[in-house]
Design a protein around this motif. Structure first.
Motif, PDB file in Angstrom:
ATOM      1  N   LYS A  76     -13.517  11.720  -4.585  1.00  0.00           N
ATOM      2  CA  LYS A  76     -13.089  10.344  -4.828  1.00  0.00           C
ATOM      3  C   LYS A  76     -11.719  10.068  -4.191  1.00  0.00           C
ATOM      4  CE  LYS A  76     -12.459   7.879  -9.201  1.00  0.00           C
ATOM      5  NZ  LYS A  76     -12.793   7.975 -10.642  1.00  0.00           N
ATOM      6  N   PRO A 117      -1.859   7.953   9.660  1.00  0.00           N
ATOM      7  CA  PRO A 117      -2.968   7.533   8.791  1.00  0.00           C
ATOM      8  C   PRO A 117      -4.244   7.233   9.581  1.00  0.00           C
ATOM      9  CG  PRO A 117      -1.341   5.771   9.012  1.00  0.00           C
ATOM     10  CD  PRO A 117      -0.772   6.957   9.704  1.00  0.00           C
ATOM     11  N   GLY A 147       0.808  -1.213   0.000  1.00  0.00           N
ATOM     12  CA  GLY A 147       0.000   0.000   0.000  1.00  0.00           C
ATOM     13  C   GLY A 147       0.839   1.259   0.000  1.00  0.00           C
ATOM     14  N   GLU A 189     -12.320   9.666  -0.576  1.00  0.00           N
ATOM     15  CA  GLU A 189     -13.025   8.425  -0.261  1.00  0.00           C
ATOM     16  C   GLU A 189     -12.120   7.212  -0.373  1.00  0.00           C
ATOM     17  OE1 GLU A 189     -16.294   8.877  -2.882  1.00  0.00           O
ATOM     18  OE2 GLU A 189     -17.391  10.195  -1.490  1.00  0.00           O
ATOM     19  N   LYS A 190     -11.113   7.309  -1.237  1.00  0.00           N
ATOM     20  CA  LYS A 190     -10.137   6.230  -1.382  1.00  0.00           C
ATOM     21  C   LYS A 190      -9.181   6.198  -0.194  1.00  0.00           C
ATOM     22  CE  LYS A 190     -10.811   4.501  -5.469  1.00  0.00           C
ATOM     23  NZ  LYS A 190     -10.820   3.074  -5.733  1.00  0.00           N
ATOM     24  N   GLY A 191      -9.263   7.212   0.675  1.00  0.00           N
ATOM     25  CA  GLY A 191      -8.335   7.262   1.801  1.00  0.00           C
ATOM     26  C   GLY A 191      -6.952   7.749   1.405  1.00  0.00           C
ATOM     27  N   ASP A 227      -7.686  10.294 -12.009  1.00  0.00           N
ATOM     28  CA  ASP A 227      -7.822   8.856 -12.258  1.00  0.00           C
ATOM     29  C   ASP A 227      -6.462   8.193 -12.455  1.00  0.00           C
ATOM     30  OD1 ASP A 227     -10.389   8.089 -11.891  1.00  0.00           O
ATOM     31  OD2 ASP A 227     -11.019   8.360 -13.974  1.00  0.00           O
ATOM     32  N   ASN A 228      -5.624   8.825 -13.275  1.00  0.00           N
ATOM     33  CA  ASN A 228      -4.290   8.278 -13.526  1.00  0.00           C
ATOM     34  C   ASN A 228      -3.497   8.144 -12.242  1.00  0.00           C
ATOM     35  OD1 ASN A 228      -4.060   7.713 -16.239  1.00  0.00           O
ATOM     36  ND2 ASN A 228      -3.701   9.850 -16.773  1.00  0.00           N
ATOM     37  N   LEU A 229      -3.510   9.195 -11.444  1.00  0.00           N
ATOM     38  CA  LEU A 229      -2.700   9.184 -10.222  1.00  0.00           C
ATOM     39  C   LEU A 229      -3.224   8.138  -9.242  1.00  0.00           C
ATOM     40  CD1 LEU A 229      -2.072  13.011  -9.771  1.00  0.00           C
ATOM     41  CD2 LEU A 229      -0.452  11.290 -10.586  1.00  0.00           C
ATOM     42  N   LEU A 230      -4.538   7.999  -9.168  1.00  0.00           N
ATOM     43  CA  LEU A 230      -5.090   6.958  -8.292  1.00  0.00           C
ATOM     44  C   LEU A 230      -4.726   5.579  -8.831  1.00  0.00           C
ATOM     45  CD1 LEU A 230      -8.628   8.419  -7.411  1.00  0.00           C
ATOM     46  CD2 LEU A 230      -6.625   8.282  -5.916  1.00  0.00           C
ATOM     47  N   ASN A 231      -4.767   5.441 -10.144  1.00  0.00           N
ATOM     48  CA  ASN A 231      -4.436   4.147 -10.747  1.00  0.00           C
ATOM     49  C   ASN A 231      -2.997   3.739 -10.503  1.00  0.00           C
ATOM     50  OD1 ASN A 231      -6.904   3.491 -11.774  1.00  0.00           O
ATOM     51  ND2 ASN A 231      -6.555   4.517 -13.728  1.00  0.00           N
ATOM     52  N   ILE A 232      -2.086   4.695 -10.524  1.00  0.00           N
ATOM     53  CA  ILE A 232      -0.697   4.323 -10.299  1.00  0.00           C
ATOM     54  C   ILE A 232      -0.375   4.314  -8.808  1.00  0.00           C
ATOM     55  CG2 ILE A 232       0.060   5.133 -12.581  1.00  0.00           C
ATOM     56  CD1 ILE A 232       1.223   7.579 -11.310  1.00  0.00           C
ATOM     57  N   GLN A 233      -1.428   4.410  -7.997  1.00  0.00           N
ATOM     58  CA  GLN A 233      -1.334   4.197  -6.550  1.00  0.00           C
ATOM     59  C   GLN A 233      -0.382   5.157  -5.866  1.00  0.00           C
ATOM     60  OE1 GLN A 233      -3.177   1.562  -5.261  1.00  0.00           O
ATOM     61  NE2 GLN A 233      -3.602   0.323  -7.045  1.00  0.00           N
TER      62      GLN A 233
END
Lengths: 353, 353
Positions: free
Chosen positions: A151, A328, A73, A154-156, A125-131
């Motif tokens: 979003k 966190p 993570g 919400e993804k934390g 979206d891209n940045l969330l996708n590449i974690q």
């Protein structure tokens, strides 16, 4: 055990991405054993470890940090979303964010929205996708909904906003007191005896511009100056916007005697038009910009402007992210940092009455 | 089959990343069945598909595009590595790369090296890790080895270099004729009767600066002008470098009468020092820059400079990547595109003899 080495190596070399399975196939090991060997596991013999390492080098194996990131993570990447990279304000904020994050082992990946809502959504979206481990952003001028920012929350994924933030999102925010900046400017212009002040500004649905407009209105009222409704003009604040709007203002029946532009770029465009038209600055008309871009002291007359302390904004944004990521679970109270800024009075608005 | 829904939903909502396993657990399905349902597989009933979709929405499931990217070998992201984002040259090249790539369904992720070799290596690793479909880059000033760029090639990831490229890497390259630009500048200065020309330039291990220096030397020889070895000075070409070097040149026994700076920033720094010292430009000393940054026409005197047609460089770089990605197997001959550039003669070097 490693006898297939020489025969297989040529064929494998043309493969594009070496996986631990490739290494295992080559050496007759399971992927799990290869993984253990690469991670220096005590159950794996030194001889096997050496063979795995050699094969990894020969095959140019690159550990998939991302897969481990998915498991742990953590990717050690922070995404940075900015409207534009081509202003001194943003590039200097970015530089300072990078300095602090790099020192702390994070790498910065950037996306520019060019003020477009659509590009902003795709970038998120891209940045969330590449974690990415977090996102630091300044909202695009054309953004109309904050669902995508919602979003992220919400993804934390920790989210820090700077400059252009939004109260309702309830996240860490670093900015300046835009309302008060308008007061500083109007007070200065009123003191120089300018009376008909026009305001070229950004879109009022963005909080900072809403606050600058509010500050402008209140200050004008405080100094008993009349507000012409058609001289508060919203735009994207680029040089060409300043030019276009200045030309329109010159054609108005009640021509203003001072321009407060919410960016130095717009101020520059307006100033260019005045110089072209032979209108004396500051004698006939004053110009004040916003942002203290380096060109504001290069042009003659030098442009009066607001200095925002960009370096400090960048540092504080990075520190807010680091504080968030280190806590966190713990509810850390929100960082709402409003930094001081100062009015730099220069010859574009100083007529030495 | 879906009876656990209401009980489980609350507990699941606080989980940070929803996986297909979470959806499966909720509905009593295997991850594989969930995956099939999400991909509209014919073996899955419409009722199940609907339930999976509803659960995915409720749980804010985000398909891991990256994992599918790993499987399909495509992420639709292109990595862009630039030395700095804060010059008009780079921001306008970037804008044009983005325009072409966005139109073709690719998103751009940027990293800035600040001229540091170390940051460049990390950026390359990051971009390879997030499985970009290609990398477009301009090499950092401080880069001494091309191993990391070699690594991109060896991974089979398309690599396009612009501006600062390297012949030995044998990849697509878009640039200008730097050698000839130096000729244009020296010919202009010689024609204006300047005789002692100093050259403030970038590090000669970078090809473009090596070529500019070579062009400078050859042109000086062609026009029978003497070269002072201590007046070819390599640096990072920022404003402060121009200032520092101009001060040093003024203290030299044989003071130059013209400065050819390989960036407008360095030219600006040099010009500032001359104006502060009361030296007349262009009467006593000429200044020529490189890059046609917008500020070069804002300052008085306006700075003569090379205009590089940034938009075209950006477009061609993006097109070279697209051509490469569309022909992954086929050997497409390398794109080595050298674009024309022009000398903009302005008042900083024009003494109207």
């Amino acid at each position: 055990m490693f006898k297939r080495w020489n025969k297989s190596i040529k064929k494998l070399e043309i493969k594009k991405k070496t996986t631990i399975k490739d290494i295992g196939d080559l050496l007759g090991l399971t992927p799990s054993a290869v993984s253990k060997a690469l991670n220096n596991h005590p159950r794996i013999s030194d001889k096997t470890k050496k063979a795995v390492q050699d094969a990894a080098i020969k095959l140019q194996y690159q550990p998939n940090f991302l897969s481990s990131a998915l498991r742990k993570g953590k990717s050690n990447m922070v995404g940075l979303i900015v409207p534009r990279i081509n202003t001194n304000y943003y590039s200097s904020v970015i530089e300072n964010i990078e300095d602090v994050l790099n020192e702390n082992g994070y790498n910065v990946i950037m996306a520019q929205t060019n003020e477009s809502y659509n590009k902003e959504c795709k970038s998120i979206d891209n940045l969330l996708n590449i974690q990415v481990d977090g996102i630091i952003a300044s909202i695009a001028n054309e953004t109309v909904s904050f669902d995508y920012y919602q979003k992220i929350k919400e993804k934390g994924v920790p989210l820090v906003l700077f400059d252009r933030g939004e109260n309702d999102l309830d996240v860490d925010y670093i900015g300046i007191d835009d309302y008060n900046c308008s007061h500083l400017i109007v007070a200065h212009l009123a003191g120089q005896n300018y009376k008909k002040i026009a305001h070229i500004t950004g879109y009022s649905h963005t909080r900072i511009f809403k606050n600058r407009i509010r500050g402008f209105r209140d200050a004008m009222q405080k100094f008993d100056l009349p507000i012409q409704e058609n001289s508060i003009i919203e735009c994207n604040l680029q040089v060409e916007d300043g030019r276009r709007i200045m030309k329109a203002l010159l054609n108005q029946e009640k021509r203003p005697d001072a321009i407060y532009a919410a960016s130095d770029n717009a101020a520059l465009g307006a100033l260019e038009v005045l110089l072209e038209e032979g209108i004396q600055v500051p004698e006939e008309m004053a110009i004040v910009g916003f942002g203290n871009e380096p060109f504001s002291t290069i042009i003659k007359p030098q442009i009066s402007t607001i200095n925002q302390f960009n370096a400090e904004i960048g540092k504080q944004a990075a520190l807010a992210f680091l504080e968030r990521i280190k806590n966190p679970e713990k509810k850390v109270s929100l960082n709402k940092i409003i930094l001081d800024s100062e009015l730099m009075i220069r010859s574009s608005s100083y007529r030495k009455l």
